[in-house]
Design an enzyme around this catalytic site. Structure first.
Site, PDB file in Angstrom:
ATOM      1  N   THR A 276       0.817  -1.217   0.000  1.00  0.00           N
ATOM      2  CA  THR A 276       0.000   0.000   0.000  1.00  0.00           C
ATOM      3  C   THR A 276       0.848   1.263   0.000  1.00  0.00           C
ATOM      4  O   THR A 276       1.965   1.273   0.539  1.00  0.00           O
ATOM      5  CB  THR A 276      -0.913   0.003   1.248  1.00  0.00           C
ATOM      6  OG1 THR A 276      -1.520   1.289   1.379  1.00  0.00           O
ATOM      7  CG2 THR A 276      -0.142  -0.259   2.526  1.00  0.00           C
TER       8      THR A 276
ATOM      9  N   TYR B 257      -1.409  -0.154   9.914  1.00  0.00           N
ATOM     10  CA  TYR B 257      -1.742  -0.804   8.646  1.00  0.00           C
ATOM     11  C   TYR B 257      -0.536  -0.703   7.701  1.00  0.00           C
ATOM     12  O   TYR B 257      -0.031  -1.714   7.199  1.00  0.00           O
ATOM     13  CB  TYR B 257      -2.990  -0.153   8.038  1.00  0.00           C
ATOM     14  CG  TYR B 257      -3.248  -0.541   6.612  1.00  0.00           C
ATOM     15  CD1 TYR B 257      -3.384  -1.873   6.252  1.00  0.00           C
ATOM     16  CD2 TYR B 257      -3.345   0.431   5.615  1.00  0.00           C
ATOM     17  CE1 TYR B 257      -3.606  -2.237   4.934  1.00  0.00           C
ATOM     18  CE2 TYR B 257      -3.586   0.085   4.307  1.00  0.00           C
ATOM     19  CZ  TYR B 257      -3.707  -1.246   3.963  1.00  0.00           C
ATOM     20  OH  TYR B 257      -3.927  -1.589   2.656  1.00  0.00           O
TER      21      TYR B 257
END
Ligand code: UDP
Length: 327
Positions: free
Chosen positions: A117, A141
């Site tokens: 990501t 995350y």
């Protein structure tokens, strides 16, 4: 037919990847625990339910299907939740991925495509985000995804595992044929929340902060269509099949839109008002995440076809007219 093990194949991006794989002549084998995924979304190949941390179960699945490669989508992926429950992110995203990678190596399955990501980059003022930008994630995350990138690098050096790592920007839209789409419970992502607000399925959308250092004060993101994104995954598979080296690619369009701009475009595309109010910033959010890389186009031959903001909103809107799974 060549089997590809798709973890998270019952989820939003994984289900679209399964469709693209099937179209490209592969058999996608979905491995999913159905915590955030949907059995109804598994339409394009066999389904195996299991936990990524269950090594015996993984060994069994590798032995049964002898996949040529792994596409690893299964992960927790919400910034807000990662801030409040970081342990789940480390256990699931890092612990689960490590178990999967070890099982793949033990089975001799050494081609690996991984969903990372842009959240691994973190906050960079006026810096073009390309694959060489330092990764300084602001939340658990992003940190968990960066850790898995490191594991893949180490296993590459030790065991010859080759990986294509994709750093996604903001994935949106849905299969234009309506077979699969985005359905999270609870929903936390901007475009589906906005559609639910327009449809009266929720009271309204809260804009998370208007005091960022951007032209209208709201966060800027680079949105990419899920169908374009999964096309890149098929190209990544071919890259590995051709014996090429491990490589990292950003997957974004290079165009940034603020939250307010997304609301404006949604109003224009749907011809309906978007009920919204202004709220506080969400912890862990970066001001601006826009890809500054052309590597995927130049090296993989990736050409996004549906990634205009209006097309993504239109496809998401169409899916949401009937867009949910029962189980
Ligand atoms: N956002 C918002 N309200 C919401 C959900 C998201 O203002 O209810 C904003 C969020 O702060 C971010 C952008 O929309 O700037 C995209 O958020 P999303 O959760 O869709 O994806 P992320 O960027 O976290 O991966």
């Amino acid at each position: 037919m060549t089997n590809i093990l798709v973890t998270g194949g019952a989820g939003y991006i994984g289900s679209h990847a399964c469709k693209a794989l099937k179209r490209a002549g592969y058999t996608p084998v979905t491995f999913d625990n159905l915590v955030t995924g949907w059995k109804d979304a598994v339409k394009f190949g066999p389904f195996e339910q299991g936990e990524l941390t269950d090594r015996a179960r993984l060994d069994e699945v590798f032995a049964t299907y002898k996949p040529a490669a792994v596409m690893h989508f299964a992960a927790l992926s919400q910034v807000g939740e990662a801030m409040s429950e970081p342990g789940r992110y480390w256990a699931n995203n890092v612990g689960g991925s490590l178990c999967l990678i070890e099982a793949a190596v033990a089975a001799g399955c050494l081609d690996f495509v991984f969903s990372s990501t842009c959240a691994t980059y973190g906050e960079h003022d006026n810096v073009v985000l390309d694959e060489n930008t330092p990764q300084v994630p602001l939340n658990a995350y992003g940190a968990s995804k960066r850790a898995v990138e490191d594991i893949l690098k180490d296993f590459g050096a030790a065991y010859g595992l080759r990986s294509v790592i994709y750093r996604y920007f903001n994935v949106a839209g849905a299969d234009p044929e309506g077979e699969v789409g985005e359905f999270h419970q609870p929903e936390t992502h901007l475009i589906p929340l906005m559609i639910q607000a327009i449809r009266g399925e929720r009271a309204g959308l809260t804009v998370f902060g208007t005091d960022y250092d951007t032209p209208d004060g709201t966060c800027i993101r680079d949105y990419v269509h899920v169908c374009d994104l999964v096309d890149a995954h098929v190209l990544g598979l071919k890259w590995l099949e051709q014996g090429k080296e491990s490589r990292v690619f950003n997957l974004g369009t290079g165009s940034g839109f603020s939250v307010m701009e997304v609301i404006e475009h949604s109003r224009a595309v749907t011809n309906k008002d978007v009920p919204h109010s202004i709220g506080d910033r969400r912890a862990g959010d970066c001001t601006k995440l826009v890809s500054g890389s052309t590597r995927a186009g130049e090296e993989l031959g990736w050409e996004p076809k549906r990634s205009t903001l209006d097309q993504m909103i239109a496809d998401a809107w169409n899916w949401h007219q009937n867009g949910h799974y029962e189980t």
